[in-house]
Design an enzyme around this catalytic site. Structure first.
Site, PDB file in Angstrom:
ATOM      1  N   SER A 250       0.961  -1.200   0.056  1.00  0.00           N
ATOM      2  CA  SER A 250      -0.149   0.044  -0.216  1.00  0.00           C
ATOM      3  C   SER A 250       0.786   1.421  -0.031  1.00  0.00           C
ATOM      4  O   SER A 250       1.903   1.252   0.433  1.00  0.00           O
ATOM      5  CB  SER A 250      -0.914   0.055   1.252  1.00  0.00           C
TER       6      SER A 250
HETATM    7  N1  SAH Z   1       0.111  -4.978   4.116  1.00  0.00           N
HETATM    8  C1  SAH Z   1       0.340  -5.572   3.036  1.00  0.00           C
HETATM    9  C2  SAH Z   1      -0.687  -5.106   1.971  1.00  0.00           C
HETATM   10  C3  SAH Z   1      -0.645  -6.189   0.744  1.00  0.00           C
HETATM   11  S1  SAH Z   1      -1.952  -5.913  -0.290  1.00  0.00           S
HETATM   12  C4  SAH Z   1       1.878  -5.172   2.657  1.00  0.00           C
HETATM   13  O1  SAH Z   1       2.584  -4.450   3.420  1.00  0.00           O
HETATM   14  O2  SAH Z   1       2.432  -5.521   1.730  1.00  0.00           O
HETATM   15  C5  SAH Z   1      -3.252  -7.138   0.395  1.00  0.00           C
HETATM   16  C6  SAH Z   1      -2.936  -8.271   0.518  1.00  0.00           C
HETATM   17  O3  SAH Z   1      -4.001  -8.849   0.939  1.00  0.00           O
HETATM   18  C7  SAH Z   1      -2.626  -9.127  -0.675  1.00  0.00           C
HETATM   19  O4  SAH Z   1      -1.358  -9.756  -0.389  1.00  0.00           O
HETATM   20  C8  SAH Z   1      -3.733 -10.271  -0.670  1.00  0.00           C
HETATM   21  O5  SAH Z   1      -3.150 -11.247  -1.306  1.00  0.00           O
HETATM   22  C9  SAH Z   1      -4.344 -10.344   0.357  1.00  0.00           C
HETATM   23  N2  SAH Z   1      -5.605 -10.804   0.687  1.00  0.00           N
HETATM   24  C10 SAH Z   1      -6.636 -10.513   0.120  1.00  0.00           C
HETATM   25  N3  SAH Z   1      -7.751 -11.169   0.495  1.00  0.00           N
HETATM   26  C11 SAH Z   1      -7.586 -12.046   1.649  1.00  0.00           C
HETATM   27  C12 SAH Z   1      -7.760 -12.854   2.376  1.00  0.00           C
HETATM   28  N4  SAH Z   1      -9.240 -13.383   2.118  1.00  0.00           N
HETATM   29  N5  SAH Z   1      -7.222 -13.496   3.356  1.00  0.00           N
HETATM   30  C13 SAH Z   1      -5.780 -13.337   3.377  1.00  0.00           C
HETATM   31  N6  SAH Z   1      -4.996 -12.281   2.693  1.00  0.00           N
HETATM   32  C14 SAH Z   1      -5.965 -11.621   1.520  1.00  0.00           C
END
Ligand code: SAH
Length: 193
Positions: A50
């Protein structure tokens, strides 16, 4: 990057964490030149780390304290967990990530922090075996407030979750919860439920 946050009144403790944790370590090599720009960046598998300002805002309304049990749903690269670990001392941190490759990479990057555990799986159901949590942060957007996660929050606990294009803060009480909404953000979708 940090200069922009200062104008937005992000607390000092959170600014310090952004200064200390190298975002560089959480993104693929080809994007490292852009690591310290205030922009979202690809982390592979169609996902993004993000925008730092968005993270700093979510962390500031999460009201982190020391000695808490904290869950991040959608822990991706692990960057947000590393920041939380810096802000909230002596806390127990859990991250759930549904993409195996990201769960594995983040586990490696976070190896040196023993207070952080990454679980590979569907986080839309939370982590009932470790509940209740003092804080829950959701890093992918749902269409409505994720009730299953709210159930896993302790009384007095706070959940910060994107709902469509808003960041929603929910403070849990016995009777009525306190809900605040901050529109105007962009997230990848929360899958499953
Ligand atoms: N906080 C993370 C943001 C990654 S983007 C960082 O610092 O990198 C959001 C993430 O949510 C993605 O990696 C995606 O795969 C995950 N995601 C989406 N739906 C999900 C679910 N139901 N359970 C676990 N992870 C999920």
């Amino acid at each position: 990057m940090i200069r922009g946050f200062k104008r937005q009144r992000i607390p000092e403790k959170i600014l310090k964490a952004f200064e200390k944790i190298e975002r560089n370590n959480f993104i693929p090599k080809e994007y490292r030149a852009e690591a310290y720009k205030d922009v979202a960046l690809p982390i592979g598998y169609g996902q993004t780390i993000s925008q730092p300002y968005t993270i700093s805002f979510m962390l500031s309304i999460l009201e982190l304290r020391n000695n808490q049990k904290i869950l991040e749903v959608g822990s991706g690269s692990g960057y947000v967990l590393a920041l939380i670990n810096e802000i909230s001392k002596n806390s127990e941190l859990f991250g759930i990530e549904r993409i195996r490759g990201l769960a594995e990479i983040s586990r490696k990057v976070l190896e040196r922090y023993n207070g952080i555990k990454i679980i590979y799986g569907d986080g839309s159901k939370g982590l009932p075996e470790k509940a209740p949590f003092d804080r829950i942060i959701v890093s992918a957007a749902a269409n409505e407030i994720p009730q299953k996660l709210l159930q896993q929050l302790s009384i007095g606990g706070i959940m910060v979750a994107p709902v469509r294009n808003s960041i929603v803060k929910i403070k849990k009480f016995v009777n009525e919860n306190k809900i605040e909404k901050y529109p105007g953000f962009v997230f990848v979708p929360l899958v499953g439920g």
